[in-house]
Design an enzyme around this catalytic site. Structure first.
Site, PDB file in Angstrom:
ATOM      1  N   ALA A  26       0.827  -1.183  -0.048  1.00 37.01           N
ATOM      2  CA  ALA A  26      -0.084   0.058   0.161  1.00 37.01           C
ATOM      3  C   ALA A  26       0.827   1.187  -0.001  1.00 37.01           C
ATOM      4  CB  ALA A  26      -0.737  -0.001   1.121  1.00 37.01           C
ATOM      5  N   CYS A  27       0.397   2.103  -0.661  1.00 33.87           N
ATOM      6  CA  CYS A  27       1.079   3.453  -0.902  1.00 33.87           C
ATOM      7  C   CYS A  27       1.014   4.250   0.264  1.00 33.87           C
ATOM      8  CB  CYS A  27       0.216   4.385  -1.966  1.00 33.87           C
ATOM      9  SG  CYS A  27       0.244   3.467  -3.618  1.00 33.87           S
ATOM     10  N   GLY A  28       1.861   5.335   0.460  1.00 35.78           N
ATOM     11  CA  GLY A  28       1.932   6.347   1.564  1.00 35.78           C
ATOM     12  C   GLY A  28       1.603   7.386   1.162  1.00 35.78           C
ATOM     13  N   SER A 227       4.106   8.124  -1.570  1.00 32.32           N
ATOM     14  CA  SER A 227       5.285   7.158  -1.759  1.00 32.32           C
ATOM     15  C   SER A 227       4.518   5.910  -2.495  1.00 32.32           C
ATOM     16  CB  SER A 227       5.650   6.639  -0.295  1.00 32.32           C
ATOM     17  OG  SER A 227       6.562   5.525  -0.421  1.00 32.32           O
TER      18      SER A 227
END
Length: 359
Positions: A26-28, A227
């Site tokens: 999962a993206c940040g 991110s």
């Protein structure tokens, strides 16, 4: 207890080097805002610290090539003036970073198309700035496909057209995109409010790759950072986020249907604000991620005259039922707009900003 541990070790051995204990994805996403509108370099610095603390949320290869990292900020007007670029007053010029092929001939061909489309709107490509970068911080795979990065400055807007300048820049960008077929070409953003710095980077590389971001005069009142950990597209410089209006974490489960419906309705779409949209099609750019497709439609709705909250509420309506009741007025709003737009379902988190509002 001992038996359980033995079973667990056996399971891990069967899977080879893979251990589910270390599984993460999962993206940040993060956002820093001065709610009073004050601009400072400290805010940009804090946003970069947020990004750097999300390194575990992004993907990277063994050679430290990142899946993508970026930041969206308000245009740092004072910083631009200190670079010796004679831009007019704030809001009266458009700017943005552009990824270009390293090949000089291909680059000149692209720039001639850009100039043609900019001049079609009676504007001028006033300046082309070579953006300082530090390629040595990149992983080997990212360096191999690193684009030439330029910052463009578009001027010539009349005082009466300043309120619709963003809309004019959108039309210019879409026409350029539709005319140029080059994998190494991408306009990160073209706006008189926001600017985006991004690339095929890890969270920790963004600040070091772009020295601009460390300059004390590089200021903003808001910043979105992202991110990337993509599960549906391979890393590319242009797929790093934020996109023009948003940063997104999660997957859009309905993306095939969403894209299909947008394609189907293009023939009947019209916009009083944008005029003839024939040469702005496709609204959803080909070969991009689910997040980029959502950003494309969000941008189209806003520049067609909807407010930022209204456009987002239409695209990602609130979930409601007997256990989660909402007012009758709000329910009527969602039901009416469901005739015009199906929900883009599944985002875990969406941060968005048009340079004035953020949500």
């Amino acid at each position: 207890m001992k038996d359980n541990m033995t079973k667990r070790k056996q399971t891990q051995t069967k899977k080879g080097l893979y251990q589910s204990d270390y599984e993460h994805d999962a993206c940040g996403v993060g956002m820093v805002v001065n709610i009073h509108g004050g601009k400072s370099h400290e805010l940009v610095d804090n946003a970069l610290k947020v990004l750097e603390n999300m390194e575990h949320r992004g993907a990277e290869t063994r050679d430290k090539t990142g899946d993508g990292a970026g930041i969206m900020v308000q245009i740092p007007h004072e910083f631009i003036l200190l670079q010796g670029i004679p831009v007019p007053e704030k809001g009266k010029y458009g700017t943005g970073l552009v990824f270009l092929p390293k090949d000089e001939k291909a680059q000149q061909e692209i720039l001639s198309v850009m100039i043609e489309e900019i001049e079609r709107e009676s504007l001028t490509l006033m300046h082309l700035r070579a953006v300082p970068t530090n390629p040595e911080v990149l992983g080997a795979a990212a360096r191999e496909v690193e684009p030439d990065i330029k910052q463009i400055f578009v001027t010539g807007i009349s005082d009466e057209d300043v309120p619709v300048f963003e809309r004019i820049l959108y039309k210019v960008r879409k026409r350029i995109e539709n005319r140029i077929d080059n994998e190494d070409f991408y306009i990160c953003s073209l706006s008189n409010k926001n600017i985006i710095y991004k690339g095929m980077l890890t969270s920790g590389q963004l600040r070091r790759y772009f020295p601009d971001l460390s300059n004390d005069y590089f200021t903003s009142g808001l910043a979105l950072v992202h991110s990337r950990f993509s599960t549906n597209t391979f890393p590319k410089w242009k797929l790093a986020q934020p996109f023009r209006l948003l940063a997104h974490n999660g997957e859009i489960n309905t993306i095939r249907g969403n894209r299909g419906w947008m394609k189907a309705r293009e023939s009947v779409l019209n916009s009083e604000a944008l005029g003839d949209i024939k040469d702005l099609r496709p609204i959803v750019q080909d070969g991009m991620s689910d997040s980029a497709s959502l950003d494309n439609v969000f941008e189209f709705l806003m520049l067609s005259g909807l407010s930022l909250p209204q456009a987002m509420a239409i695209l990602v309506p609130e979930s409601f039922n007997d256990k989660n009741p909402i007012s009758e007025d709000l329910k009527a709003f969602y039901e009416y707009h469901s005739i015009l737009m199906e929900p883009w379902d599944g985002p875990a988190a969406l941060l968005f900003s048009d340079g004035r509002y953020a949500g």
